[in-house]
Design an enzyme around this catalytic site. Structure first.
Site, PDB file in Angstrom:
ATOM      1  N   SER A  16     -24.151  61.108  11.445  1.00  0.00           N
ATOM      2  CA  SER A  16     -24.645  60.789  10.343  1.00  0.00           C
ATOM      3  C   SER A  16     -25.834  61.421  10.137  1.00  0.00           C
ATOM      4  O   SER A  16     -26.014  62.716  10.288  1.00  0.00           O
ATOM      5  CB  SER A  16     -24.645  59.303  10.192  1.00  0.00           C
ATOM      6  OG  SER A  16     -25.051  58.823   8.696  1.00  0.00           O
ATOM      7  N   ASP A  27     -15.645  61.980   3.493  1.00  0.00           N
ATOM      8  CA  ASP A  27     -16.525  61.183   4.076  1.00  0.00           C
ATOM      9  C   ASP A  27     -16.866  59.923   3.399  1.00  0.00           C
ATOM     10  O   ASP A  27     -17.277  59.883   2.148  1.00  0.00           O
ATOM     11  CB  ASP A  27     -17.805  62.024   4.402  1.00  0.00           C
ATOM     12  CG  ASP A  27     -18.745  61.268   5.281  1.00  0.00           C
ATOM     13  OD1 ASP A  27     -18.954  61.650   6.279  1.00  0.00           O
ATOM     14  OD2 ASP A  27     -19.521  60.587   4.872  1.00  0.00           O
ATOM     15  N   HIS A  79     -16.409  57.873   8.480  1.00  0.00           N
ATOM     16  CA  HIS A  79     -17.892  58.378   8.725  1.00  0.00           C
ATOM     17  C   HIS A  79     -18.368  58.230  10.111  1.00  0.00           C
ATOM     18  O   HIS A  79     -18.502  57.275  10.706  1.00  0.00           O
ATOM     19  CB  HIS A  79     -19.009  57.526   7.599  1.00  0.00           C
ATOM     20  CG  HIS A  79     -20.183  58.270   7.786  1.00  0.00           C
ATOM     21  ND1 HIS A  79     -20.593  59.304   7.437  1.00  0.00           N
ATOM     22  CD2 HIS A  79     -21.407  57.725   8.221  1.00  0.00           C
ATOM     23  CE1 HIS A  79     -21.774  59.623   7.451  1.00  0.00           C
ATOM     24  NE2 HIS A  79     -22.566  58.639   7.810  1.00  0.00           N
TER      25      HIS A  79
END
Length: 404
Positions: free
Chosen positions: A206, A302, A368
């Site tokens: 991330s 995502d 994600h």
């Protein structure tokens, strides 16, 4: 499957099925980060195995605080010292290292950063004392065949700007020292044996995936040329995308991060020489200048970007996108919008993927961060239509295994 383009040394392979699609650059030679992990508040210790609900043994690794970092001004938002979790390698992996940079979004205003310093992503005093190591951090050969016995360190995230800031706001009592934190933690790990590494991989999830791109060449510069050093960004390919209202929500957020932490002169100069600094937080504008071999692992859908960049609440006051952004239950028109997002992502990666030193794996999972999860990293968990799982694809790229 059809071939998008083909060369003697590499090829772009595209595959599409009802459930999955990926783009992988094949070499002839070869919603936040920590939310993806189960966290435990248990007794202090170093490495502990604990049973999960699914009955699997999980490696739990204790927190190490870098006390010497305070003297270097390498501190979290609240002034506390940074930390990491280290699991020692063994056997053939004793001199091989994976460094994982934790994710956790950003703070884009003084108020936001002040709130953040009261949490585990702004203060080491509030960090979990132990965390699980799974996926690429797993120590089980069956789940992580290429990296299971490597030294592995998860670097905690507490600066709010992807390990990039180097300033302070005395009035607000905030320290923006992400870049110093990165260097101080690396110095501590080098003293603990990483300086002898024969192979090293910097990864991040991330906002940590963005960090891995921004700090990739810095990481590589720590080692002699004889060390094989590569980097990977997992779910860090944040696009400068138009949201459903026609605005650019993520660009607005990044502008706040840059101005709050004073990043104007700290982002890659190869980018800031010709673009506004805000644009130089977007990977699409900096990946082609990264000298170290880099692998981009991302979902074309995502989940964080859909919920926070494509259809954030500010762009969807009626909530018509809620089911799509929160659980990927999208209608035809919404899927058409997301297909445009996917195309933009692939277009942004074309030039980068042409380099034989780089690698790309784009899945169609609504996900994600995929490298730290057993269910997505494990090589037996390919989607229908995919040639291989993520772990095998990353291993093939890192070790430059010959394709047959």
């Amino acid at each position: 499957m059809f071939i998008f383009s083909k060369r003697k040394m590499n090829a772009f392979l595209w595959s599409w099925s009802l459930t999955g699609f990926f783009l992988l650059n094949i070499l002839a030679n070869g919603v936040m980060g920590s939310d993806e992990m189960d966290l435990f508040n248990i007794f202090n210790g170093t490495n502990v195995f604990q049973k999960q609900d699914d009955g699997a043994d999980v490696l739990v690794v204790g927190l190490t605080l870098v006390q010497t970092a305070a003297a270097e001004g390498a501190v979290c938002l609240d002034g506390s010292v940074p930390g990491y979790h280290l699991f020692r390698g063994s056997g053939s992996g004793a001199n091989k290292w994976i460094i994982q940079l934790e994710g956790g979004a950003w703070c884009d205003s003084i108020k936001d950063c002040q709130n953040r310093k009261k949490s585990r992503v702004g203060s080491s005093t509030l960090m979990e004392k132990q965390i699980n190591f799974k996926g690429i951090l797993s120590n089980k050969a069956a789940e992580n065949p290429d990296f299971y016995n490597w030294n592995k360190a998860e670097v905690r995230y507490c600066d709010g700007a992807s390990f990039s800031g180097d300033s302070e706001n005395k009035t607000a009592q905030l320290q923006f020292r992400g870049k110093r934190i990165f260097l101080a933690v690396m110095e501590d790990l080098m003293a603990k044996g990483m300086r002898h590494a024969k192979q090293a991989l910097l990864n991040g999830c991330s906002s940590g995936g963005l960090s891995a791109i921004l700090r990739c060449d810095d990481f590589s510069s720590l080692f002699p040329h004889t060390t094989k050093v590569k980097c990977m960004s997992d779910a860090g390919f944040f696009l400068d995308a138009v949201d459903i209202s026609g605005a650019r929500s993520l660009r607005r957020m990044y502008s706040g991060v840059v101005n709050t932490q004073g990043l104007q002169n700290l982002l890659p100069r190869t980018c800031t020489r010709h673009l506004d600094p805000t644009m130089c937080l977007f990977p699409q504008n900096i990946i082609n200048q990264v000298r170290t071999p880099l692998f981009i692992l991302n979902s074309a859908f995502d989940s964080w970007q859909i919920e926070n960049s494509i259809a954030p609440p500010s762009a969807d006051p009626s909530g018509s996108w809620h089911n799509c952004s929160s659980s990927f239950k999208c209608n035809a028109s919404q899927m058409q919008f997301l297909e445009g997002f996917k195309k933009s992502m692939l277009d942004a990666l074309k030039t980068f993927s042409m380099s034989s030193k780089n690698g790309v794996f784009i899945s169609s999972r609504w996900a994600h961060c995929q490298a730290e999860r057993k269910d997505t990293w494990f090589p037996g968990n390919s989607q229908p239509g995919e040639d291989k799982g993520i772990a095998v694809a990353v291993g093939d790229w890192y070790f430059e295994r010959t394709k047959k």
